[in-house]
Design an enzyme around this catalytic site. Sequence first.
Site, PDB file in Angstrom:
ATOM      1  N   GLY A 233     -41.056  72.715 -87.504  1.00  0.00           N
ATOM      2  CA  GLY A 233     -40.847  71.673 -88.972  1.00  0.00           C
ATOM      3  C   GLY A 233     -41.637  72.958 -89.508  1.00  0.00           C
ATOM      4  O   GLY A 233     -42.093  73.797 -89.517  1.00  0.00           O
ATOM      5  N   ASP A 351     -54.383  61.298 -96.041  1.00  0.00           N
ATOM      6  CA  ASP A 351     -53.214  61.485 -96.352  1.00  0.00           C
ATOM      7  C   ASP A 351     -51.930  61.128 -95.415  1.00  0.00           C
ATOM      8  O   ASP A 351     -51.438  61.653 -94.757  1.00  0.00           O
ATOM      9  CB  ASP A 351     -53.428  62.657 -96.209  1.00  0.00           C
ATOM     10  CG  ASP A 351     -51.567  63.883 -97.038  1.00  0.00           C
ATOM     11  OD1 ASP A 351     -50.966  62.400 -97.038  1.00  0.00           O
ATOM     12  OD2 ASP A 351     -51.381  63.961 -96.306  1.00  0.00           O
TER      13      ASP A 351
END
Length: 429
Positions: A233, A351
């Site tokens: 990814g 995050d």
Amino acid sequence: MIFHQIKKSVISRGVWNESVSSFERYIWVEADKRWITYGSEPKDKCDTYNLCGPYGNCIIGESPICQCVEGFKHKSPDTWNPDEWSKGCVRITQLSCEDKDKIGFAKFVGLKMPDTTYSWVNGSMNLNECRVKCLNNCSCTAYANSDIKKGGSGCAMWFGDLIDIKQFAVNGQDTYMQDVYIRMPASEQEKLENNVMIDQNIEGQSEDMEVTFFTLATIATATDNFSSNNKLGEGGFGLVYKGTLVDGKEIAVKRLSRSSGQGLNEFKNEVILIAKLQHRNLVRLLGYCIEGDEKILIYEYMLNGSLDSFIFDQTRAKVLGWSMRFDIIHGIARGLLYLHEDSRLRIIHRDLKASNVLLDSKMIPKISDFGMARIVGGDQTEGNTRRVVGTYGYMAPEYAINGIFSVKSDVFSFGILLLEIISGKKNRG
């Protein structure tokens, strides 16, 4: 002279066997070389002992032949000529021994070992132990492997100014070519373009850190030279690859891009934090690599990838029944609770999002990506920053607008993530 002093020391010990380190053997060989060549011309100008003075690097083909090691400047810049070379170079930024957080080491590739008049050798220590020992001794100016054969082993440390440095070509095959780590103030780290700044916070802050340094060559081999076939990814930080080590262990390799928002400080932050955290719902860091421009993190391999690849995919989402979704939500909550309340450090992730939750072979969720995380004091629950980082859509309003982050801002992100898991829709869709 030093070669003969060390040779005399070895002889006086009456040993010439396996107890003599390869470093001493190298010194012995060099002593013989210089003994034989006394009175004869050196094979090149750089063979002239201490031609360039302290922290001067003799480089064949350069003009002038004497250059200062990066992070240093000419002691006599206005009169830098052959008559002045022996005065050498001085630091651009002086070291402060009291503040270890601002000290690191720069890696210089392809050097001849500096003069060993004021050096110390231990053949049984590894390079990381050598680094820690040098860092904790204010007088230590550099370290290296004492045995440069078979990938390197042992520890050599230098005290005082480094002299008689010679630069070999990077692709040179000289037997005595060495990588030397020179003590530097952290303020110089961004200025060293061709070398590697390894701050003590990564490899020297804690001797009990269970994290391994991987060479770039090892990672390149594991990923088939970062083959696109092994790509798992990508995101704003860079690419993630699947890799297989020589022992068959599967790994995930996070290769940060130069354009990513994660610089050296964030990279170090992630290594330090995650090395100290141990929980079944946090991804486990196996190692890291800083080499040249490369900043790489090596994690345990998560067979099922990231959570977003399931919940936002209509086909894969069918695998996630309500019971499994509940277990995933529960696991994320446990990991977050550990960060906020139960770990040795109170961590605010900053995050938390679907792409930063990974799923193992049993679909157990693991929170990842601690590059933006912050440590707060034991009794502290919030902090403030001028630099707002994270992902819009998951950010709490007080953080996005005013830069105030807290355990509550993480819980806000968790709430958004919970809604996404339940609905299967992106928060900004």
